[in-house]
Design a protein around this motif. Structure first.
Motif, PDB file in Angstrom:
ATOM      1  N   LEU A 139       0.817  -1.208   0.000  1.00  0.00           N
ATOM      2  CA  LEU A 139       0.000   0.000   0.000  1.00  0.00           C
ATOM      3  C   LEU A 139       0.853   1.262   0.000  1.00  0.00           C
ATOM      4  O   LEU A 139       0.477   2.274  -0.574  1.00  0.00           O
ATOM      5  CB  LEU A 139      -0.940  -0.012   1.208  1.00  0.00           C
ATOM      6  CG  LEU A 139      -1.930  -1.179   1.237  1.00  0.00           C
ATOM      7  CD1 LEU A 139      -2.710  -1.172   2.550  1.00  0.00           C
ATOM      8  CD2 LEU A 139      -2.871  -1.122   0.057  1.00  0.00           C
ATOM      9  N   ALA A 140       1.993   1.214   0.660  1.00  0.00           N
ATOM     10  CA  ALA A 140       2.873   2.385   0.731  1.00  0.00           C
ATOM     11  C   ALA A 140       3.544   2.622  -0.617  1.00  0.00           C
ATOM     12  O   ALA A 140       3.894   1.688  -1.330  1.00  0.00           O
ATOM     13  CB  ALA A 140       3.935   2.177   1.808  1.00  0.00           C
ATOM     14  N   ALA A 141       3.717   3.885  -0.954  1.00  0.00           N
ATOM     15  CA  ALA A 141       4.470   4.259  -2.146  1.00  0.00           C
ATOM     16  C   ALA A 141       5.854   4.697  -1.679  1.00  0.00           C
ATOM     17  O   ALA A 141       5.976   5.597  -0.852  1.00  0.00           O
ATOM     18  CB  ALA A 141       3.779   5.393  -2.893  1.00  0.00           C
ATOM     19  N   VAL A 142       6.879   4.030  -2.173  1.00  0.00           N
ATOM     20  CA  VAL A 142       8.258   4.344  -1.796  1.00  0.00           C
ATOM     21  C   VAL A 142       9.034   4.621  -3.061  1.00  0.00           C
ATOM     22  O   VAL A 142       9.047   3.804  -3.985  1.00  0.00           O
ATOM     23  CB  VAL A 142       8.910   3.175  -1.024  1.00  0.00           C
ATOM     24  CG1 VAL A 142      10.332   3.530  -0.621  1.00  0.00           C
ATOM     25  CG2 VAL A 142       8.073   2.807   0.198  1.00  0.00           C
ATOM     26  N   GLU A 143       9.663   5.781  -3.111  1.00  0.00           N
ATOM     27  CA  GLU A 143      10.415   6.174  -4.298  1.00  0.00           C
ATOM     28  C   GLU A 143      11.780   6.691  -3.867  1.00  0.00           C
ATOM     29  O   GLU A 143      11.882   7.526  -2.964  1.00  0.00           O
ATOM     30  CB  GLU A 143       9.653   7.269  -5.046  1.00  0.00           C
ATOM     31  CG  GLU A 143      10.304   7.706  -6.316  1.00  0.00           C
ATOM     32  CD  GLU A 143       9.489   8.792  -7.025  1.00  0.00           C
ATOM     33  OE1 GLU A 143       9.957   9.236  -8.079  1.00  0.00           O
ATOM     34  OE2 GLU A 143       8.434   9.190  -6.520  1.00  0.00           O
ATOM     35  N   ASP A 144      12.828   6.153  -4.483  1.00  0.00           N
ATOM     36  CA  ASP A 144      14.177   6.635  -4.227  1.00  0.00           C
ATOM     37  C   ASP A 144      14.486   7.750  -5.214  1.00  0.00           C
ATOM     38  O   ASP A 144      14.366   7.573  -6.423  1.00  0.00           O
ATOM     39  CB  ASP A 144      15.193   5.497  -4.382  1.00  0.00           C
ATOM     40  CG  ASP A 144      15.074   4.493  -3.263  1.00  0.00           C
ATOM     41  OD1 ASP A 144      14.873   4.910  -2.108  1.00  0.00           O
ATOM     42  OD2 ASP A 144      15.195   3.283  -3.531  1.00  0.00           O
ATOM     43  N   VAL A 145      14.847   8.912  -4.667  1.00  0.00           N
ATOM     44  CA  VAL A 145      15.138  10.083  -5.505  1.00  0.00           C
ATOM     45  C   VAL A 145      16.387  10.796  -4.989  1.00  0.00           C
ATOM     46  O   VAL A 145      16.460  11.174  -3.831  1.00  0.00           O
ATOM     47  CB  VAL A 145      13.957  11.079  -5.537  1.00  0.00           C
ATOM     48  CG1 VAL A 145      12.808  10.540  -6.346  1.00  0.00           C
ATOM     49  CG2 VAL A 145      13.485  11.425  -4.149  1.00  0.00           C
ATOM     50  N   GLU A 146      17.389  10.927  -5.852  1.00  0.00           N
ATOM     51  CA  GLU A 146      18.589  11.713  -5.577  1.00  0.00           C
ATOM     52  C   GLU A 146      19.148  11.529  -4.172  1.00  0.00           C
ATOM     53  O   GLU A 146      19.291  12.482  -3.404  1.00  0.00           O
ATOM     54  CB  GLU A 146      18.298  13.192  -5.831  1.00  0.00           C
ATOM     55  CG  GLU A 146      17.881  13.479  -7.253  1.00  0.00           C
ATOM     56  CD  GLU A 146      17.512  14.942  -7.456  1.00  0.00           C
ATOM     57  OE1 GLU A 146      17.867  15.781  -6.617  1.00  0.00           O
ATOM     58  OE2 GLU A 146      16.870  15.219  -8.473  1.00  0.00           O
ATOM     59  N   GLY A 147      19.472  10.296  -3.804  1.00  0.00           N
ATOM     60  CA  GLY A 147      20.095  10.031  -2.519  1.00  0.00           C
ATOM     61  C   GLY A 147      19.166  10.120  -1.323  1.00  0.00           C
ATOM     62  O   GLY A 147      19.605  10.066  -0.181  1.00  0.00           O
ATOM     63  N   ALA A 148      17.897  10.287  -1.583  1.00  0.00           N
ATOM     64  CA  ALA A 148      16.906  10.346  -0.507  1.00  0.00           C
ATOM     65  C   ALA A 148      15.760   9.420  -0.876  1.00  0.00           C
ATOM     66  O   ALA A 148      15.767   8.777  -1.914  1.00  0.00           O
ATOM     67  CB  ALA A 148      16.410  11.772  -0.305  1.00  0.00           C
ATOM     68  N   ARG A 149      14.789   9.386  -0.006  1.00  0.00           N
ATOM     69  CA  ARG A 149      13.645   8.504  -0.231  1.00  0.00           C
ATOM     70  C   ARG A 149      12.366   9.295   0.039  1.00  0.00           C
ATOM     71  O   ARG A 149      12.288  10.034   1.013  1.00  0.00           O
ATOM     72  CB  ARG A 149      13.758   7.327   0.724  1.00  0.00           C
ATOM     73  CG  ARG A 149      12.742   6.273   0.529  1.00  0.00           C
ATOM     74  CD  ARG A 149      13.086   5.052   1.354  1.00  0.00           C
ATOM     75  NE  ARG A 149      14.059   4.243   0.628  1.00  0.00           N
ATOM     76  CZ  ARG A 149      15.034   3.558   1.201  1.00  0.00           C
ATOM     77  NH1 ARG A 149      15.194   3.572   2.488  1.00  0.00           N
ATOM     78  NH2 ARG A 149      15.857   2.853   0.467  1.00  0.00           N
TER      79      ARG A 149
END
Length: 106
Positions: free
Chosen positions: A47-57
């Motif tokens: 259910l959670a949306a997790v996205e890795d972006v530019e060294g962060a999450r």
């Protein structure tokens, strides 16, 4: 320490969110297209949306709370739980959407 992938972390966030006192329901926060592909492929997604972006999450969760609970307090606890679900030191921004106020059963 090894960095968790988004696919590894999302189910752990789901569990952490549902364990927070005051969370009555949890909904998918992932994009509609991702949910549609899973439905066609007949697989269960998180259910959670997790996205890795530019060294962060970036983490997004969507919850329902009782109308008797303070939604802001519950959302704050959910954000802390989601942030703490990872065992790595990756900085994370957490967005909690309160999608529904659930009326208590009469």
């Amino acid at each position: 320490m090894t960095r968790n992938t988004a696919a590894e972390l999302a189910p752990r966030i789901d569990l952490a969110v549902t364990a927070v006192e005051g969370v009555r329901e949890s909904y998918s926060a992932r994009p509609v297209v991702a949910r549609a592909v899973e439905r066609v492929a007949d697989v269960e997604g998180s259910l959670a949306a997790v996205e890795d972006v530019e060294g962060a999450r970036a983490i997004t969760v969507c919850i329902g709370v009782s109308e008797l609970d303070d939604a802001a307090t519950v959302a704050g606890a959910v954000a802390a739980a989601a942030r703490g679900a990872g065992d790595d030191d990756v900085p994370a921004s957490v967005r909690v959407r309160v999608a529904r106020l659930v009326a208590p059963a009469s």
